[in-house]
Write a protein that holds these residues in place. Structure first.
Motif, PDB file in Angstrom:
ATOM      1  N   ASN A  84      27.907  31.626  38.666  1.00  0.00           N
ATOM      2  CA  ASN A  84      27.286  30.663  39.622  1.00  0.00           C
ATOM      3  C   ASN A  84      27.099  31.165  41.031  1.00  0.00           C
ATOM      4  O   ASN A  84      26.593  30.360  41.806  1.00  0.00           O
ATOM      5  N   GLU A  85      27.488  32.423  41.199  1.00  0.00           N
ATOM      6  CA  GLU A  85      27.329  32.975  42.491  1.00  0.00           C
ATOM      7  C   GLU A  85      25.893  32.988  42.690  1.00  0.00           C
ATOM      8  O   GLU A  85      25.212  33.271  43.777  1.00  0.00           O
ATOM      9  N   LEU A  86      24.927  33.292  41.702  1.00  0.00           N
ATOM     10  CA  LEU A  86      23.871  33.552  41.910  1.00  0.00           C
ATOM     11  C   LEU A  86      22.752  32.228  41.698  1.00  0.00           C
ATOM     12  O   LEU A  86      22.995  31.519  40.866  1.00  0.00           O
ATOM     13  N   ASP A  87      21.869  31.933  42.612  1.00  0.00           N
ATOM     14  CA  ASP A  87      20.650  30.907  42.413  1.00  0.00           C
ATOM     15  C   ASP A  87      19.793  31.316  41.338  1.00  0.00           C
ATOM     16  O   ASP A  87      19.112  32.224  41.660  1.00  0.00           O
TER      17      ASP A  87
END
Lengths: 95, 484
Positions: free
Chosen positions: A42-45
């Motif tokens: 979820n750190e990455l969009d």
């Protein structure tokens, strides 16, 4: 999210696995740990990213509709835990 | 002469010039297995009679002058390959007693050459594991140090080749299962590009990642084995109908002018000092051989393990639904009806790691979580694939470690699944990207354990990485066997 013993029991039911109490407890802790690590994704969009289902781009693989030999019933049943005539035999489904 | 220590191409010469027969060669391997395998546990089943019969057939063919590259060569197969008339278990209790009614495509291709099969090799149950400790037949011990793991999941395949109990073997690689055990056992292992080799008759773990490949004692043998099994198969619609090049023919073309990338993301905290030193030495050797070393970046590397353990477990939970006690395998029926039969059969048939992965995968696909886990991971997979595509705009191959450490101790990571998963950090991205990679010995640790390096190639560029691996192998000259 926090994994609870109730979630584990529900998922085990979906997966058709019977688990004893000890397994439910250890899987609750392990799945919680592993899924907490997975949260990293979820750190990455990724809103604008197309998902990859297969590494090699695949189109439908069409082939000619030609009959070819297949297993005999005897061969297909050769590993069945239980069979009757040309059929796999299962425990009673309808009372 | 100790024939079991020779390479396949050396055996080929002896067989074709009549200096040894396939029957004698097979006999030497069977004796070697008998002497050593109580210690190593690489074999689940030795097929002595079938092997002797195949050797006699091979000898007839050689006498008639019709031998091919693998005629009479004693090989062994991971127990994930379906073999007609020979029990195939995938190292699981649930498949004990399963005698397949057909051969998988790669098995058939090897049989057509009259290769000799010595038996079926140990592995992590359903190929799920990095240490070969998840086997219903017990762990495989590392031939270099029997207190250590062989690596996994193709641990039996790597250990059998390292210990000269087979001339070569086939394994499968879903997240590193050929390359990591090859590295830990000091042999060469190749994971071909997804689609290069048929998966028909290979028991499925994660179908978008699984790929068949060879393990061998040197790079040339690896190229011969790949040549034998590569190619389109109408029974596997994900196999690709590209022509198969002559891998052996281009091995000796050198690396002059080749651009080899070195990704900074692979030099992580916790990387063993001996591994770093071996990789640095390998980079120097390539410079010396005329290759150009280029610093590159694969920015999403750190997300690969998390991405893999969602996608692989999701696919596994679906693939393993077939083990329901009806068509094959074990059935546990206590008279409680159909659903209870499913639940009990699966509960007693599967080991702890397989259950763990089925649970994780079922969760990731279940209502309400699909988008957050499975779809998210598929999107991250796109980013990882794009990392490699961008890197391959600049370089011909990428050089990395195979594993963060040499072989760890038996039992060391069994209580900590996440630490076990993280040991595959350098091999998993290749499966997600679907491309090819080879693992080959590049040095030894202070304790004398083998260390492997990984060369990653562009999709369907197995030729390039085999050529680069062969050049290094000749230059480094570090091929040696374990102290057995």
């Amino acid at each position: 999210m926090k994994i609870t013993p109730e979630t584990v029991s529900h998922v085990a039911d979906l997966a058709r696995l019977s688990l004893d109490q000890e397994e439910v407890e250890s899987l609750t802790a392990e799945m919680d740990l592993i899924l907490a690590y997975v949260e990293k994704l979820n750190e990455l969009d990724t809103d604008a990213i197309t998902p990859t289902a297969h590494a090699v781009p695949l189109e439908n693989a069409f082939r000619c509709d030609q009959p070819s030999p297949s297993f005999s019933a005897e061969k297909a049943l050769s590993n069945a835990p239980d069979s009757n005539e040309d059929c796999f035999r299962v425990p009673r489904v309808i009372e | 002469m100790e024939t079991t220590g020779l390479t396949i191409h050396e055996m080929r010469d002896l067989l074709d010039t009549g200096k040894i027969s396939a029957a004698e060669l097979t006999g030497s391997f069977l004796r070697r297995i008998h002497e050593l395998d109580t210690r190593i546990n690489a074999f689940i089943r030795v097929t002595k009679e079938q092997a002797e019969e195949a050797a006699r057939r091979a000898d007839r063919r050689i006498r008639e002058g019709n031998s091919t590259l693998l005629t009479g060569i004693p090989l062994a197969l991971k127990d994930i390959f379906v073999t007609e008339g020979i029990e195939t278990t995938c190292a699981s209790n649930i498949l004990k007693g399963f005698v397949p009614p057909y051969d998988g495509t790669v098995v058939r291709r090897l049989r057509e050459q009259d290769a000799v099969f010595l038996g079926k090799l140990n592995m992590d149950e359903f190929a799920m594991g990095s240490s070969n400790e998840n086997s219903a037949f017990g762990p495989v011990r590392n031939p270099w140090d029997e207190t250590r793991v062989s690596g996994g999941s193709s641990g039996g395949s790597a250990a059998a080749v390292a210990a000269c109990m087979a001339a070569g073997s086939l394994g499968t690689d879903t997240g590193g299962s050929i390359r990591q055990p090859a590295s830990h056992c000091g042999v060469v292992g190749l994971k071909p590009t997804y689609g290069r080799v048929s998966r028909y008759g290979v028991i499925a773990y994660a179908s978008s990642l699984d790929q068949v490949g060879p393990l061998a004692r040197d790079v040339e043998d690896c190229s011969l084995l790949l040549q034998a099994v590569a190619g389109y198969d109408p029974h596997d619609s994900t196999s690709v109908s590209l022509p198969v090049p002559d891998y052996r023919g281009s091995l000796k073309n050198g690396v002059k002018g080749m651009r080899i990338g070195c990704p900074k993301e692979y030099f992580i905290d916790g990387l063993d000092a001996d591994v770093i030193a071996s990789i640095r030495t390998a980079l120097d050797r390539y410079r010396h051989l005329g290759a150009e070393i280029v610093d590159i970046t694969l920015p999403h590397t750190d997300y690969a393990v998390a991405c893999y353990y969602v996608i692989a477990t999701a696919e596994a939970s679906s693939n393993l639904a077939r083990y329901d006690g009806i068509r094959f395998g074990q059935r546990i029926d206590d008279g409680g009806g159909l659903i209870e039969m499913y639940r009990n059969t699966r509960a007693r048939g599967f080991g702890a790691e397989v259950k763990r992965r089925i649970m994780l995968g079922t969760f990731a696909l279940s209502s309400g979580y699909y988008d957050a886990y499975y779809l998210k991971a598929q999107k991250i997979r796109t980013l990882i694939r794009e990392d490699f595509a961008a890197a391959f705009d600049q370089v011909d191959a990428v050089l990395t470690p195979v594993a963060p450490t040499p072989a760890f101790l038996l039992g060391e990571k069994m209580d900590d699944p996440l630490q076990m998963y993280l040991s595959d950090i350098f091999t998993i991205p290749v499966n997600l990207a679907g491309t090819c990679a080879i693992s080959l010995p590049c040095g030894f640790s202070a304790e004398g354990l083998p260390i492997g390096m990984q060369l990653i190639g562009k999709p369907f560029a197995e030729e390039t990485i085999l050529r680069a691996a062969w050049a290094f192998e000749q230059e480094a000259g570090i091929r040696k066997g374990p102290p057995l």
